[in-house]
Design a protein around this motif. Structure first.
Motif, mmCIF file in Angstrom:
data_model
loop_
_atom_site.group_PDB
_atom_site.id
_atom_site.type_symbol
_atom_site.label_atom_id
_atom_site.label_comp_id
_atom_site.label_asym_id
_atom_site.label_seq_id
_atom_site.Cartn_x
_atom_site.Cartn_y
_atom_site.Cartn_z
ATOM 1 N N ALA A 1 42.586 6.665 129.305
ATOM 2 C CA ALA A 1 43.012 5.404 129.918
ATOM 3 C C ALA A 1 43.680 4.504 128.877
ATOM 4 N N MET A 2 43.060 4.424 127.702
ATOM 5 C CA MET A 2 43.633 3.605 126.633
ATOM 6 C C MET A 2 45.014 4.131 126.238
ATOM 7 N N ASP A 3 45.171 5.451 126.171
ATOM 8 C CA ASP A 3 46.461 6.055 125.839
ATOM 9 C C ASP A 3 47.530 5.728 126.881
ATOM 10 N N HIS A 4 47.101 5.575 128.146
ATOM 11 C CA HIS A 4 48.028 5.233 129.239
ATOM 12 C C HIS A 4 48.233 3.722 129.366
ATOM 13 N N GLY A 5 47.576 2.942 128.533
ATOM 14 C CA GLY A 5 47.708 1.490 128.614
ATOM 15 C C GLY A 5 46.941 0.868 129.767
ATOM 16 N N ILE A 6 45.964 1.589 130.310
ATOM 17 C CA ILE A 6 45.149 1.076 131.411
ATOM 18 C C ILE A 6 44.020 0.234 130.823
ATOM 19 N N PRO A 7 43.899 -1.028 131.229
ATOM 20 C CA PRO A 7 42.768 -1.823 130.747
ATOM 21 C C PRO A 7 41.449 -1.182 131.165
ATOM 22 N N VAL A 8 40.450 -1.300 130.290
ATOM 23 C CA VAL A 8 39.165 -0.637 130.491
ATOM 24 C C VAL A 8 38.044 -1.661 130.387
ATOM 25 N N ILE A 9 37.118 -1.608 131.338
ATOM 26 C CA ILE A 9 35.890 -2.398 131.281
ATOM 27 C C ILE A 9 34.730 -1.413 131.319
ATOM 28 N N VAL A 10 33.829 -1.551 130.354
ATOM 29 C CA VAL A 10 32.702 -0.629 130.227
ATOM 30 C C VAL A 10 31.417 -1.411 130.048
ATOM 31 N N GLY A 11 30.382 -1.046 130.795
ATOM 32 C CA GLY A 11 29.056 -1.608 130.577
ATOM 33 C C GLY A 11 28.439 -0.949 129.353
ATOM 34 N N VAL A 12 28.027 -1.768 128.391
ATOM 35 C CA VAL A 12 27.480 -1.235 127.146
ATOM 36 C C VAL A 12 26.107 -1.843 126.911
ATOM 37 N N PRO A 13 25.057 -1.010 126.908
ATOM 38 C CA PRO A 13 23.730 -1.529 126.603
ATOM 39 C C PRO A 13 23.686 -2.054 125.163
ATOM 40 N N GLU A 14 22.931 -3.082 124.955
ATOM 41 C CA GLU A 14 22.856 -3.698 123.632
ATOM 42 C C GLU A 14 22.545 -2.680 122.537
ATOM 43 N N ARG A 15 21.673 -1.722 122.837
ATOM 44 C CA ARG A 15 21.275 -0.746 121.823
ATOM 45 C C ARG A 15 22.403 0.182 121.410
ATOM 46 N N LEU A 16 23.500 0.208 122.186
ATOM 47 C CA LEU A 16 24.621 1.093 121.868
ATOM 48 C C LEU A 16 25.895 0.340 121.477
ATOM 49 N N VAL A 17 25.799 -0.965 121.287
ATOM 50 C CA VAL A 17 26.982 -1.749 120.933
ATOM 51 C C VAL A 17 27.592 -1.251 119.620
ATOM 52 N N LYS A 18 26.783 -0.931 118.646
ATOM 53 C CA LYS A 18 27.301 -0.435 117.360
ATOM 54 C C LYS A 18 28.105 0.857 117.576
ATOM 55 N N ASP A 19 27.589 1.774 118.404
ATOM 56 C CA ASP A 19 28.301 3.018 118.692
ATOM 57 C C ASP A 19 29.611 2.731 119.424
ATOM 58 N N TRP A 20 29.567 1.788 120.377
ATOM 59 C CA TRP A 20 30.766 1.414 121.127
ATOM 60 C C TRP A 20 31.832 0.880 120.178
ATOM 61 N N ARG A 21 31.421 0.004 119.299
ATOM 62 C CA ARG A 21 32.394 -0.589 118.369
ATOM 63 C C ARG A 21 32.953 0.473 117.427
ATOM 64 N N SER A 22 32.142 1.438 117.041
ATOM 65 C CA SER A 22 32.648 2.541 116.211
ATOM 66 C C SER A 22 33.694 3.345 116.965
ATOM 67 N N PHE A 23 33.467 3.546 118.246
ATOM 68 C CA PHE A 23 34.419 4.293 119.071
ATOM 69 C C PHE A 23 35.722 3.518 119.246
ATOM 70 N N THR A 24 35.620 2.225 119.554
ATOM 71 C CA THR A 24 36.822 1.442 119.819
ATOM 72 C C THR A 24 37.504 1.009 118.552
#
Length: 146
Positions: A123-146
């Motif tokens: 989706a990001m490669d296609h320029g599609i905006p993305v909204i994702v629910g991220v549990p607090e315990r995984l915010v660090k992993d999410w930020r590493s991914f993004t």
């Protein structure tokens, strides 16, 4: 929504799951082309069962992402084939040119580099905006991914 630090149309959603579901349906019902998955709450009988069903937004299909569990089990097992089915439906929906991708949860599978991570990247490669629910315990992993 909590911004994710300039990550090209990707957002962290910090509201509750019910609000995410209602907002997703309102967007879709207003004519927006919305892709992704959100939690689905089916009426339950008295039989124990894992509550991990999702609605794929572009098709309306309901998918159960877990195997049913019994009273002796303490948790449920994610069915990788069901997750891949959800990913295939979401990826196919990108051909419709969605306005937005909504993913109900960035979970352990995604944190480990699996699950729906490829769909989010696509989706990001296609320029599609993305909204994702991220549990607090995984915010660090999410930020590493993004």
């Amino acid at each position: 929504m909590v911004g994710s630090g300039g990550n090209h149309g990707v957002g962290l959603l910090d509201c509750g799951e019910c609000e995410r579901c209602a907002g997703s349906h309102r967007l879709r019902d207003s004519g927006a082309c919305v892709s992704g998955i959100i939690a689905y709450q089916a009426p339950r009988g008295s039989a124990p069962r894992c509550d991990m069903e999702v609605e794929e937004l572009s098709s309306g299909f309901i998918l159960q992402l877990t195997d049913d569990c019994d009273r002796r089990q303490s948790g449920c097992r994610i069915d990788p084939d069901a997750v891949q089915e959800a990913a295939a439906l979401i990826s196919a929906s990108f051909g419709k040119g969605p306005d937005l991708l909504i993913i109900n949860k960035f979970g352990q599978l995604e944190a480990a580099g699996g699950g729906l991570i490829d769909v989010i990247s696509e989706a990001m490669d296609h320029g599609i905006p993305v909204i994702v629910g991220v549990p607090e315990r995984l915010v660090k992993d999410w930020r590493s991914f993004t």
